[in-house]
Design an enzyme around this catalytic site. Structure first.
Site, short mmCIF file in Angstrom:
data_model
loop_
_atom_site.label_atom_id
_atom_site.label_comp_id
_atom_site.label_asym_id
_atom_site.label_seq_id
_atom_site.Cartn_x
_atom_site.Cartn_y
_atom_site.Cartn_z
N ARG A 190 6.96 24.80 -11.36
CA ARG A 190 7.38 23.58 -12.07
C ARG A 190 7.11 23.65 -13.57
O ARG A 190 7.69 22.88 -14.33
CB ARG A 190 6.68 22.36 -11.46
CG ARG A 190 7.18 22.01 -10.06
CD ARG A 190 6.30 20.95 -9.41
NE ARG A 190 6.23 19.75 -10.22
CZ ARG A 190 5.33 18.78 -10.02
NH1 ARG A 190 4.41 18.92 -9.07
NH2 ARG A 190 5.34 17.70 -10.77
N GLN A 222 -4.81 37.21 -3.98
CA GLN A 222 -4.33 36.61 -2.73
C GLN A 222 -2.87 37.00 -2.53
O GLN A 222 -1.98 36.55 -3.26
CB GLN A 222 -4.44 35.08 -2.75
CG GLN A 222 -4.01 34.46 -1.41
CD GLN A 222 -3.75 32.96 -1.49
OE1 GLN A 222 -3.51 32.42 -2.59
NE2 GLN A 222 -3.76 32.28 -0.37
N GLY A 225 -3.91 14.36 0.09
CA GLY A 225 -4.64 14.35 1.34
C GLY A 225 -5.66 13.23 1.34
O GLY A 225 -6.18 12.84 0.29
#
Length: 455
Positions: A23, A81, A147
């Protein structure tokens, strides 16, 4: 809390920065975008410095080489990662780098640069023999798709759930998860190894560490902080909002420390700007990195300063530009449309308007007239100009470096000086004035007649 004999003596931080940052629409890694002239990652690392971390690990993915270059001179491990399977999977990549480490491990996000060291300290202090995991929560005005943390009035967490997996009742809760979590290393790696990906996204979620601990009968506690402290930056608009928030804080700090800002919302600071007491800053002033302003100085409107030192009682601007290496000693002055670069203006010296001082040393009490320039560059090399104490440089003079102007010397207006000027000497370097009486009148008459004949 446990007693000091059992309290861990070490602290490590894992910063997750493996996201692609799509973004942002940028070739620069998201966490390297600046706030206050400094990469957001560096702001976060500064906050960690208050906790004296024994180890720091950054988990990278996309544009890993940029992070490695940015952190090359620091004792920070950068691990990869790949593939990117969620925040829990990302945190687990730091396990090998922290092999043998025993102590608290805090996991956070590199795109949340406003988290304060004090807040991290409160989070780590929440751990004890009973509390195995602590999470950082916040209550935004609009919970959006964050969350949720389901907790009682004492902060004991009964459930943590991602928005996409939450029920309508759980979504109605306004306590949201920032993603920052801390646990002892013995507990963290054990819990991370058990995190699964049975969820809507098929990813390994970091908050599941807390969920598994709760299922095991352990206590998880939430520590709350202000929403702006944990705001993530994922777009240029959010970056601008973070910049505005940070600038507001710096303005308040400057005023609390004794500076006057005539129009605070128009003044922009850098991460390392140092402002003394009784400093006045007028509207539309921009400070780049490396600026120090001593007590009692005045920075007038529309000035831009970077890499500059402004002494006590100095006056800058309006419309002045101080570039890296500019030094103004006590009570010196630069006025409108004056530019300094790698130059020192001595105590009480003045360059009031329309002047360029580059690679120059100006002695105390000297006066630099309007339109003066130090000609310091020949297209290949830079050269220095030295102007002595109390020297007077007349307007529209060009000082061609390398050149020295002696103390108390006078350079006549309009001079182009290419040779040294001795102490107390007058130097006039310009063509002799030619006078032709009546010439202009005859010229006008001739031209008027030609124009009339042509028409």
């Amino acid at each position: 809390m446990v007693d000091d004999a059992h309290k861990p003596t070490a602290f490590a931080a894992v910063i997750l920065a493996a996201g692609k940052g799509t973004r942002m629409k940028s070739d620069l890694h998201k966490v390297l975008h600046p706030i206050g002239g400094r990469p957001m990652l560096d702001h976060l690392l500064d906050s960690f410095a208050d906790l004296s971390p024994a180890r720091l690990v950054v988990v990278a993915g996309d544009r890993r080489e940029q992070l490695e270059e940015a952190l090359a001179d620091r004792d920070i491990d950068v691990v990869l990662q790949e593939p990117q399977l969620g925040t829990g999977h990302a945190a687990l990549q730091a396990k090998e780098a922290l092999a043998g480490f025993e102590g608290y491990v805090l996991v956070c996000f590199g795109d949340c640069p406003m988290v304060r060291g004090e807040t991290m300290r409160r989070l780590t202090d929440a751990l004890d023999d009973v509390v195995k995991v602590a999470v950082l929560g916040f209550r935004p005005a609009d919970p959006l798709a964050y969350g949720r943390i389901i907790a009682d009035g004492e902060g004991r967490v009964s459930k943590m759930v991602e928005y996409k997996d939450a029920s309508e009742e759980e979504r109605a809760c306004d306590l949201c998860n920032s993603g920052v979590i801390v646990a002892h290393s013995d507990d963290l790696w054990r819990l991370l190894d058990r995190v699964g990906n049975d969820n809507a996204q098929g990813e390994y979620y970091l908050p599941d560490v807390a969920t598994i601990a709760i299922d095991d009968g352990d206590t998880v506690k939430v520590v709350e902080t202000e929403p702006q402290e944990v705001a993530g930056i994922n777009s240029r608009a959010e970056l601008a909002a973070a910049e505005a928030q940070w600038q507001e804080y710096k303005r308040e700090e400057a005023m609390e420390n004794g500076a006057t800002l005539r129009a605070p919302e128009t003044v922009f600071f850098s991460y390392d700007t140092q402002i003394g007491r009784d400093v006045t800053i007028e509207p539309n002033v921009v400070f780049g990195p490396g600026v120090t302003i001593a007590d009692g100085a005045t920075i007038r409107a529309f000035s831009h300063l970077e890499g500059a030192s402004v002494g006590e009682g100095c006056e800058v601007g309006p419309y002045a530009r101080l570039r890296p290496g500019a030094v103004m000693e006590a009570r010196s002055k630069v006025g409108n449309f004056v530019e300094m670069k790698k130059a020192t203006l001595g105590e009480g010296a003045k360059a009031n308007h329309l002047t360029y001082l580059g690679d120059a040393t100006v002695g105390a009490g000297a006066n630099i007239g309007a339109g003066t320039i130090t000609c310091n560059y020949d297209g290949y090399f830079k050269y220095r100009t030295v102007i002595g104490e109390r020297a007077f440089i007349g307007s529209n003079s060009a000082l061609v470096a390398p050149v020295t102007i002696g103390r108390d010397a006078i350079v006549a207006a309009g001079s182009s000086v290419t040779r040294d000027v001795a102490d107390g000497e007058l130097r006039i370097e310009r063509a002799e004035q030619l006078v032709k009486p009546g010439w202009a009148d005859r010229f006008h008459q001739t031209m008027k007649k030609k124009k009339a004949d042509k028409s």
